[in-house]
Design a protein around this motif. Structure first.
Motif, PDB file in Angstrom:
ATOM      1  N   PRO A 142      40.465  36.624  41.586  1.00 36.61           N
ATOM      2  CA  PRO A 142      39.489  35.553  41.387  1.00 36.61           C
ATOM      3  C   PRO A 142      39.819  33.806  41.703  1.00 36.61           C
ATOM      4  O   PRO A 142      41.253  33.790  41.063  1.00 36.61           O
ATOM      5  N   GLY A 143      39.260  33.193  42.117  1.00 39.71           N
ATOM      6  CA  GLY A 143      40.062  31.842  42.495  1.00 39.71           C
ATOM      7  C   GLY A 143      40.809  31.773  43.687  1.00 39.71           C
ATOM      8  O   GLY A 143      41.221  30.760  43.947  1.00 39.71           O
ATOM      9  N   GLY A 144      40.890  33.161  44.228  1.00 41.76           N
ATOM     10  CA  GLY A 144      41.458  33.082  45.446  1.00 41.76           C
ATOM     11  C   GLY A 144      40.978  32.187  46.739  1.00 41.76           C
ATOM     12  O   GLY A 144      39.914  31.623  46.734  1.00 41.76           O
ATOM     13  N   ARG A 145      41.600  31.977  47.611  1.00 44.30           N
ATOM     14  CA  ARG A 145      41.230  30.917  48.805  1.00 44.30           C
ATOM     15  C   ARG A 145      41.406  31.586  50.215  1.00 44.30           C
ATOM     16  O   ARG A 145      42.315  32.433  50.183  1.00 44.30           O
ATOM     17  N   LEU A 146      40.834  31.108  50.897  1.00 43.23           N
ATOM     18  CA  LEU A 146      40.804  31.546  52.525  1.00 43.23           C
ATOM     19  C   LEU A 146      40.924  30.367  53.599  1.00 43.23           C
ATOM     20  O   LEU A 146      40.329  29.338  53.145  1.00 43.23           O
ATOM     21  N   ALA A 147      41.810  30.391  54.281  1.00 38.06           N
ATOM     22  CA  ALA A 147      41.651  29.380  55.436  1.00 38.06           C
ATOM     23  C   ALA A 147      42.109  30.014  56.767  1.00 38.06           C
ATOM     24  O   ALA A 147      43.004  30.898  56.851  1.00 38.06           O
ATOM     25  N   PHE A 148      41.289  29.692  57.699  1.00 31.96           N
ATOM     26  CA  PHE A 148      41.676  30.121  59.098  1.00 31.96           C
ATOM     27  C   PHE A 148      41.099  29.221  60.147  1.00 31.96           C
ATOM     28  O   PHE A 148      40.326  28.206  59.975  1.00 31.96           O
ATOM     29  N   GLY A 201      30.503  36.868  50.235  1.00 33.43           N
ATOM     30  CA  GLY A 201      30.977  36.368  48.852  1.00 33.43           C
ATOM     31  C   GLY A 201      31.790  35.219  48.653  1.00 33.43           C
ATOM     32  O   GLY A 201      32.017  34.718  47.450  1.00 33.43           O
ATOM     33  N   PHE A 202      31.943  34.609  49.835  1.00 32.44           N
ATOM     34  CA  PHE A 202      32.695  33.075  49.670  1.00 32.44           C
ATOM     35  C   PHE A 202      31.829  32.084  49.299  1.00 32.44           C
ATOM     36  O   PHE A 202      30.516  32.240  49.625  1.00 32.44           O
ATOM     37  N   GLY A 203      32.303  30.820  48.687  1.00 33.23           N
ATOM     38  CA  GLY A 203      31.633  29.890  48.593  1.00 33.23           C
ATOM     39  C   GLY A 203      32.701  28.536  48.660  1.00 33.23           C
ATOM     40  O   GLY A 203      33.633  28.667  49.556  1.00 33.23           O
ATOM     41  N   ASP A 204      32.141  27.482  48.509  1.00 32.15           N
ATOM     42  CA  ASP A 204      32.699  26.248  49.048  1.00 32.15           C
ATOM     43  C   ASP A 204      33.529  26.208  50.178  1.00 32.15           C
ATOM     44  O   ASP A 204      34.594  25.967  50.283  1.00 32.15           O
ATOM     45  N   ILE A 205      32.411  26.388  51.068  1.00 30.45           N
ATOM     46  CA  ILE A 205      32.979  26.649  52.610  1.00 30.45           C
ATOM     47  C   ILE A 205      33.008  25.156  53.114  1.00 30.45           C
ATOM     48  O   ILE A 205      31.860  24.508  53.270  1.00 30.45           O
ATOM     49  N   THR A 206      34.229  24.874  53.911  1.00 30.60           N
ATOM     50  CA  THR A 206      34.066  23.609  54.781  1.00 30.60           C
ATOM     51  C   THR A 206      34.305  24.021  55.993  1.00 30.60           C
ATOM     52  O   THR A 206      35.293  24.832  56.425  1.00 30.60           O
ATOM     53  N   GLY A 274      36.475  29.730  49.278  1.00 27.87           N
ATOM     54  CA  GLY A 274      37.074  30.100  48.012  1.00 27.87           C
ATOM     55  C   GLY A 274      36.278  31.104  47.281  1.00 27.87           C
ATOM     56  O   GLY A 274      34.953  31.583  47.812  1.00 27.87           O
ATOM     57  N   LEU A 275      36.726  31.417  46.287  1.00 23.57           N
ATOM     58  CA  LEU A 275      36.145  32.582  45.273  1.00 23.57           C
ATOM     59  C   LEU A 275      35.698  32.111  43.925  1.00 23.57           C
ATOM     60  O   LEU A 275      36.692  31.351  43.602  1.00 23.57           O
TER      61      LEU A 275
END
Length: 275
Positions: A142-148, A201-206, A274-275
């Motif tokens: 929870p609260g993890g993040r994704l970048a690609f 299920g991700f949010g806060d997408i830029t 992020g999640l």
């Protein structure tokens, strides 16, 4: 043995495509490494983070991430590239990395076992991107993040000019008006990226445009030979005469010879969520 559902990509990356990338790992890293800094900065990796590299290929991003993290795991469909990744990690003395063979869409990650997931030009090849990113979301805490980083339409760039020079010689080329949901440009549309990540299920997408210089070869001839071997170009060469294509590539690359190398401007989307 894990389960593979993205069979078409598995076949490609364990056949010619994967071997070409593994055998030319330094060339592909020279082509793509201009985006490393932006990607790793967006990932904000800390010394206690557990990092997941999606479609890690030959493992350059996995190794770079591991140097600033607690541990990094690279997952890929390609056995030839994973073998190369392990060999290079050992040679470079990076002990806190693990490389696993698997399909991100269904790989049995332990839930909540990673803090951050990263990828450099691999997520475009997911067979079912919503399912794959959903599986990644479950693997993150929870609260993890994704970048690609994912390919942007190359039109208007140096690389686009080179590809345009051979467009009319490739009869198997996908028409520009045809949506690409399964190849290098499958996530070239920012709206599509947001749709997929929201569905997973991700949010806060830029989604931010970034550009870098890609080193394609020592000179125009070397760069033409290398690009001719790239999977998408080679695939289309099956219906074209290789000599005219090679000649057109070499002529196009001459405009970008810069001393001891051919360097072209390329673009991508840098995506954070992020999640």
């Amino acid at each position: 043995m894990g389960t593979i559902v993205n069979a078409e990509q598995a076949q490609a990356w364990n056949g010619y495509e994967g071997r070409h990338w593994a055998d030319n790992h330094d060339r592909y890293d020279a082509t793509n490494s201009g985006f490393n800094e932006a990607l790793l900065e967006a990932a904000r990796i800390g010394e206690h983070d557990r990092v997941l590299d999606l479609g890690c290929g030959n493992g350059q991003i996995t190794r770079l991430a591991a140097r600033g993290a607690q541990h990094a795991v690279g997952v890929d469909l390609s056995k030839p590239m994973l073998e190369r990744a392990r060999t290079v990690a050992t040679a470079e003395g990076v002990p806190n990395v693990t490389f696993e063979w698997g399909d991100v869409q269904v790989h049995p990650f332990e839930p909540g076992s990673f803090d951050v997931a990263v990828s450099r030009f691999a997520v475009m090849f997911f067979g079912d991107p919503v399912a794959a990113f959903g599986n990644v979301a479950r693997a993150l805490r929870p609260g993890g993040r994704l970048a690609f980083v994912t390919l942007k339409d190359p039109g208007g760039t140096d690389l686009g000019a080179v590809l345009a020079a051979i467009g009319g010689l490739l009869p198997g080329r996908r028409p520009a008006s045809t949506p690409d949901r399964s190849g290098p440009l499958s996530l070239a549309d920012p709206d599509r990226i947001r749709e997929v990540l929201t569905g997973a299920g991700f949010g806060d997408i830029t989604v931010t445009p970034v550009e870098a210089m890609a080193e394609m070869g020592r000179n125009a001839s070397d760069a033409a030979e290398f690009l001719s071997g790239w999977g998408p170009v080679r695939h289309h060469l099956a219906g074209a005469g290789p000599a005219p294509v090679r000649a057109a590539l070499e002529a196009a690359f001459r405009d970008f010879e810069d001393g001891d190398a051919v360097r072209v401007r390329t673009t991508a989307w840098l995506v954070r969520a992020g999640l």
